[in-house]
Design a protein around this motif. Structure first.
Motif, short mmCIF file in Angstrom:
data_model
loop_
_atom_site.label_atom_id
_atom_site.label_comp_id
_atom_site.label_asym_id
_atom_site.label_seq_id
_atom_site.Cartn_x
_atom_site.Cartn_y
_atom_site.Cartn_z
N SER A 311 0.85 -1.19 0.00
CA SER A 311 0.00 0.00 0.00
C SER A 311 0.88 1.24 0.00
O SER A 311 2.01 1.21 0.48
CB SER A 311 -0.92 -0.01 1.22
N VAL A 312 0.39 2.28 -0.57
CA VAL A 312 1.15 3.52 -0.63
C VAL A 312 0.27 4.63 -0.07
O VAL A 312 -0.90 4.74 -0.45
CB VAL A 312 1.53 3.88 -2.08
N TRP A 313 0.80 5.41 0.85
CA TRP A 313 0.04 6.53 1.40
C TRP A 313 0.98 7.71 1.61
O TRP A 313 2.20 7.56 1.49
CB TRP A 313 -0.61 6.13 2.74
N THR A 314 0.41 8.83 1.89
CA THR A 314 1.28 9.99 2.12
C THR A 314 0.72 10.89 3.20
O THR A 314 -0.48 10.90 3.46
CB THR A 314 1.48 10.80 0.82
N GLU A 315 1.62 11.62 3.83
CA GLU A 315 1.19 12.62 4.82
C GLU A 315 1.15 14.00 4.18
O GLU A 315 0.83 14.97 4.84
CB GLU A 315 2.19 12.65 5.99
N ASN A 316 1.49 14.08 2.92
CA ASN A 316 1.46 15.38 2.24
C ASN A 316 0.04 15.93 2.20
O ASN A 316 -0.92 15.21 2.47
CB ASN A 316 1.99 15.24 0.81
N ASP A 317 -0.08 17.17 1.82
CA ASP A 317 -1.39 17.80 1.72
C ASP A 317 -2.28 17.07 0.72
O ASP A 317 -1.79 16.35 -0.13
CB ASP A 317 -1.23 19.23 1.20
N HIS A 318 -3.57 17.35 0.83
CA HIS A 318 -4.48 16.78 -0.18
C HIS A 318 -4.15 17.32 -1.55
O HIS A 318 -4.16 16.60 -2.53
CB HIS A 318 -5.93 17.13 0.17
N GLY A 319 -3.86 18.59 -1.62
CA GLY A 319 -3.53 19.19 -2.90
C GLY A 319 -4.72 19.27 -3.82
O GLY A 319 -5.87 19.05 -3.41
N GLU A 320 -4.42 19.56 -5.06
CA GLU A 320 -5.52 19.67 -6.03
C GLU A 320 -5.89 18.30 -6.55
O GLU A 320 -5.07 17.39 -6.58
CB GLU A 320 -5.05 20.52 -7.21
N LYS A 321 -7.14 18.18 -6.96
CA LYS A 321 -7.53 16.94 -7.62
C LYS A 321 -6.85 16.85 -8.97
O LYS A 321 -6.34 17.84 -9.49
CB LYS A 321 -9.04 16.91 -7.80
N VAL A 322 -6.86 15.66 -9.53
CA VAL A 322 -6.33 15.49 -10.88
C VAL A 322 -7.23 16.27 -11.83
O VAL A 322 -8.45 16.11 -11.80
CB VAL A 322 -6.30 14.00 -11.26
N HIS A 323 -6.64 17.15 -12.62
CA HIS A 323 -7.44 17.96 -13.54
C HIS A 323 -7.68 17.21 -14.84
O HIS A 323 -6.82 16.46 -15.29
CB HIS A 323 -6.71 19.27 -13.87
N LEU A 324 -8.83 17.48 -15.41
CA LEU A 324 -9.13 16.86 -16.70
C LEU A 324 -9.50 17.95 -17.68
O LEU A 324 -10.36 18.78 -17.40
CB LEU A 324 -10.30 15.88 -16.53
N ILE A 325 -8.83 17.98 -18.80
CA ILE A 325 -9.10 18.99 -19.81
C ILE A 325 -9.54 18.32 -21.10
O ILE A 325 -8.88 17.39 -21.57
CB ILE A 325 -7.84 19.85 -20.10
N LYS A 326 -10.64 18.80 -21.61
CA LYS A 326 -11.13 18.27 -22.88
C LYS A 326 -10.84 19.29 -23.97
O LYS A 326 -11.05 20.49 -23.77
CB LYS A 326 -12.64 18.07 -22.77
N ALA A 327 -10.40 18.82 -25.12
CA ALA A 327 -10.17 19.74 -26.23
C ALA A 327 -10.94 19.21 -27.43
O ALA A 327 -11.23 18.02 -27.51
CB ALA A 327 -8.69 19.81 -26.56
N THR A 328 -11.26 20.09 -28.35
CA THR A 328 -11.97 19.60 -29.53
C THR A 328 -11.01 18.94 -30.52
O THR A 328 -11.39 18.03 -31.23
CB THR A 328 -12.73 20.73 -30.26
N SER A 329 -9.77 19.40 -30.55
CA SER A 329 -8.84 18.83 -31.52
C SER A 329 -7.46 18.74 -30.87
O SER A 329 -7.23 19.31 -29.81
CB SER A 329 -8.74 19.75 -32.73
N ASP A 330 -6.56 18.05 -31.53
CA ASP A 330 -5.21 17.94 -30.96
C ASP A 330 -4.50 19.29 -30.92
O ASP A 330 -3.75 19.57 -29.99
CB ASP A 330 -4.37 16.88 -31.69
N ASN A 331 -4.78 20.13 -31.92
CA ASN A 331 -4.16 21.45 -31.88
C ASN A 331 -4.69 22.27 -30.72
O ASN A 331 -3.94 22.99 -30.06
CB ASN A 331 -4.43 22.20 -33.19
N GLU A 332 -5.99 22.15 -30.47
CA GLU A 332 -6.53 22.89 -29.34
C GLU A 332 -5.97 22.31 -28.04
O GLU A 332 -5.69 23.04 -27.09
CB GLU A 332 -8.06 22.83 -29.33
#
Ligand SMILES: Nc1ncnc2c1ncn2[C@@H]1O[C@H](COP(=O)(O)OP(=O)(O)OP(=O)(O)O)[C@@H](O)[C@H]1O
Ligand SMILES: [Mg+2]
Length: 756
Positions: A311-332
């Motif tokens: 098992s892996v755990w940490t005492e570090n802060d919660h921090g930010e959640k994993v962000h998810l970014i959607k784009a319409t195209s690969d260039n965007e």
């Protein structure tokens, strides 16, 4: 420096427990590499062990360099005498010292992959075999696989178990080529990369006096990233450590990502058998990442059935959640990543080097590179070449350039015999001399080649000239994409890469396709008025020019494949191209075991981040010249939604992004499923997307101000109610007649300012 104070109790045990075999199999970021580093420092400083008696093996040169620097901080310059480096670098050094035992000169040459492949090509030709059947890449990979499994050519010929029956029937001469290749290398006084390990094994097997010398010398042996060692490497270290038994290996089975190259999880299991009085140390506390990142990574890796329990755990802060970014195209996608980096850099006072962009395959770097360049963010591609520097890209570009300018000598030299047309260096020299002496342009000489070259060579050049003329006809009639696709096909470049089914071959094929994609996007883009190949090449010339980076500047955004990111850490990590078929890679998925390896790769990627992970995916991507709609990767869904959030700020400029609601996870999940079914954006009931006016053309928004009336291609008409400058970004809040108030980033928004 009191290094022991910077260790937790099990880490300290790993550092202080110096005698006898030790294995640390622990999760990412739990300090395995730190334990090895301090262990070495401890040996030198507290136990007075001569650094010359310590052997430490790392996976990359970069890792060895970093480790040495850290040890130097504790013990000073003594650290320079350590035997530390990759397997290849350490054992080539030993082979040089002992070369006479194997009949090699001590200054033996090391063939790189290209050298090996061209030698194989020559051998196949000289043996009168079919070059298409015995492709250099394939033969090379077979020989490499055999060597890494310690199968000599003699064994290979007498018992070709290593290759499948089918292949054996199809390619009966594989063993004979292997034999010839080994003998030719030997006569040339050369070893290839695999020989460095293979021959070390032979050396230690057949020369016990030599083995004994190194067994005595290396009192302490250490291996980082143990999960990715192959049999050949394992046996070398096993032999070396068999006298003192002071061997310490650290690794993480969940990060084993080189199975395709023969790395074997079995080594971890064998280790317990080979060393019965083994001490096993568990490290579970992660010091690298925030709780959200650790938890997100854990929620993914539990889906693998083949793994050791930990098992892996940490005492570090919660921090930010994993962000998810959607784009319409690969260039965007590239643009969103670049602006997100731009913004975090100024808002969070970060530096370029705190960011890493990780991708599954090299070809994905292209859209990222372009976006970073446009925003003037310095970057460096690590462990690979920048897209436009890659061989296959330069090859196709040379064809395109030569089609445009038939006197371009550099391009000519590059392509005249590519693919092979039987026009050798002497003929090329003659052509150049003829042009020079007669003061005639190259193309002129080529068109009158019978005056300058004898029959056969002249015919071959003649055919080349005819080919280029057919390209010229396309160039005059068609757009850049049609022309370039035609050239890629008719030149034979694409086919040569397509026929090559090795991993590098597939990569190169993908890269060429990616260049064609870029051309297609250029043609489709409303921004380019001139859609000719000339216009595209002019653009690219500027791009490649910007490549000249200052080598002394170390402050750049890191870009690399996930494979090369192993063991490294960065504050912010972007994992791009999170789409089905791309990641998990379609090319690699043949079985459940393959899927599990892809998942481990995703785990490696997530656990590189200290503070923030951002996943991005595009709804469409040009693949093979066609705009293809993409589905989000299954790996996104595998993250426990509790640790994931949709990034509302940096999301597709597509208006109805149904995933723009980051607060509700179940809504997110439902939307993701909906997204898999329909990739067209949803419009709320009762509303219809605006159709831009016939004369719609985006205005220069630098003069935009409150009170102005504007037209947006999708939201329709509205009035600017507020202007805002946030960092380097200018934003406008607009009250749209149909869609209400929206805040738009002016770098992206296409707005037409209406005259009153
Ligand atoms: N006891 C500790 N106290 C503070 N920081 C620590 C401690 N142990 C490790 N770290 C820090 O945590 C980070 C991760 O450590 P390290 O790179 O050694 O982990 P690892 O197990 O080798 O990771 P990976 O599996 O990715 O190779 C590093 O920045 C390291 O300096
Ligand atoms: Mg490590």
């Amino acid at each position: 420096m009191d290094y022991l104070a910077h260790l937790n109790p099990p880490q300290r045990e790993g550092v202080e427990n110096l005698e006898g075999p030790t294995m640390i199999i622990a999760g990412a970021g739990s300090g395995k590499t730190r334990v090895l580093t301090y262990r070495i420092a401890h040996l030198i400083r507290s136990k007075d062990v001569d650094p010359f008696k310590i052997l430490a093996l790392t996976f990359t040169n970069k890792a060895a360099k970093e480790m040495r620097e850290r040890i130097e901080k504790v013990v000073g310059t003594d650290a320079r005498n350590l035997w530390m480096g990759t397997f290849h670098s350490v054992f080539s050094r030993i082979l040089r010292a002992e070369s006479d035992k194997l009949g090699y000169p001590s200054n033996f040459t090391i063939y790189d992959t290209d050298d090996s492949k061209s030698l194989i090509k020559n051998i196949v030709r000289e043996m009168g075999l079919d070059e298409k059947l015995y492709k250099a890449n394939v033969v090379y990979n077979r020989i490499s696989g055999a060597k890494n499994n310690l199968i000599s050519w003699q064994n290979y010929i007498s018992n070709p178990v290593y290759i499948s029956d089918d292949e054996q029937a199809q390619k009966p001469k594989m063993g004979a080529i292997y034999k010839e290749y080994v003998q030719r290398c030997f006569r040339a006084g050369a070893m290839d990369f695999d020989d460095l390990l293979f021959n070390t094994n032979i050396l230690f097997r057949d020369h016990l006096d030599v083995l004994n010398k190194y067994q005595q010398r290396f009192q302490y042996v250490m291996i980082d990233e143990f999960q990715d060692t192959n049999i050949s490497q394992y046996l070398i270290t096993k032999r070396l450590a068999s006298v003192h038994q002071n061997i310490c290996v650290v690794g993480d089975d969940a990060q084993s990502i080189y199975a395709f190259r023969g790395a074997n999880i079995q080594n971890i299991l064998n280790f317990e058998k080979d060393y019965p009085d083994l001490s096993v140390i568990k490290l579970e506390q992660n010091y690298r990442s925030t709780q959200n990142i650790v938890n997100a990574a854990n929620s993914v890796i539990v889906k693998n059935s083949a793994q050791l329990k930990k098992s892996v755990w940490t005492e570090n802060d919660h921090g930010e959640k994993v962000h998810l970014i959607k784009a319409t195209s690969d260039n965007e996608e590239g643009r969103l990543v670049a602006s997100s980096i731009f913004e975090d850099r100024s808002n969070k006072k970060l530096e370029n080097k705190d960011f890493a962009i990780l991708y599954r395959t090299n070809s994905q770097s292209r859209s990222m590179e372009e976006a970073l360049r446009k925003m003037n963010i310095p970057y460096r591609i690590f462990g690979g070449l920048s897209f436009y520097q890659r061989r296959e890209i330069k090859d196709l570009l040379a064809y395109l350039r030569f089609t445009i300018n038939q006197n371009d000598e550099q391009s000519f030299r590059r392509i005249i015999n590519l693919p092979k047309r039987g026009i050798g260096g002497t003929s090329v020299d003659k052509i150049m001399v003829a042009a020079f002496e007669n003061e005639r342009p190259l193309w002129d000489v080529l068109n009158n080649i019978q005056n300058f070259l004898p029959g056969r060579a002249a015919n071959a050049v003649q055919n080349f000239v005819t080919l280029i003329k057919s390209f010229r006809i396309k160039l005059e009639r068609e757009d850049a994409f049609e022309t370039a696709s035609f050239i890629a096909k008719q030149s034979g470049l694409l086919k040569e890469l397509y026929d090559d089914k090795t991993i590098e071959g597939l990569n190169r094929y993908e890269n060429v396709q990616e260049l064609l994609n870029a051309i297609k996007e250029f043609v489709d883009s409303t921004e380019s008025e001139d859609k000719s190949l000339e216009a595209f090449i002019a653009d690219v010339a500027l791009l490649t020019d910007a490549d000249n980076q200052d080598p002394n500047d170390t402050n750049y955004v890191n870009m690399m494949t996930i494979h090369s990111a192993k063991g490294l850490e960065f504050k912010h990590v972007y994992i791009v191209g999170m789409e089905e078929d791309l990641f998990p890679s379609q090319m690699m998925l043949n079985s459940r075991a393959d899927l599990e390896e892809e998942r481990r790769l995703f785990y490696v990627a997530l656990t590189r981040a200290m503070e923030k992970v951002t996943l991005t995916y595009a709804l469409s991507r040009y693949r093979f010249g066609r705009l293809k709609s993409c589905e989000p990767s299954r790996f996104i869904e595998e993250i426990d939604p509790e640790f994931l959030k949709v990034d509302r700020k940096f999301n597709s400029s597509e208006p109805m992004g149904s995933m723009n609601n980051g607060s509700s996870n179940s809504l997110y999940a439902r939307n993701l499923v909906a997204k898999r079914k329909a990739t067209t954006p949803k419009v709320p009931p009762g509303k219809k997307l605006h159709t831009p006016s016939a004369d719609f053309k985006p205005s220069d928004t630098r003069s935009l101000d409150t009170g102005m009336r504007v037209e947006h291609p999708k939201f329709g008409f509205g009035k600017v109610v507020k202007m805002d400058v946030d960092g380097a970004n200018r934003k406008a809040t607009i009250e749209f007649e149909l869609f209400g108030e929206k805040t738009l980033l002016l770098t992206f928004a296409k707005l037409r300012i209406l005259e009153d």
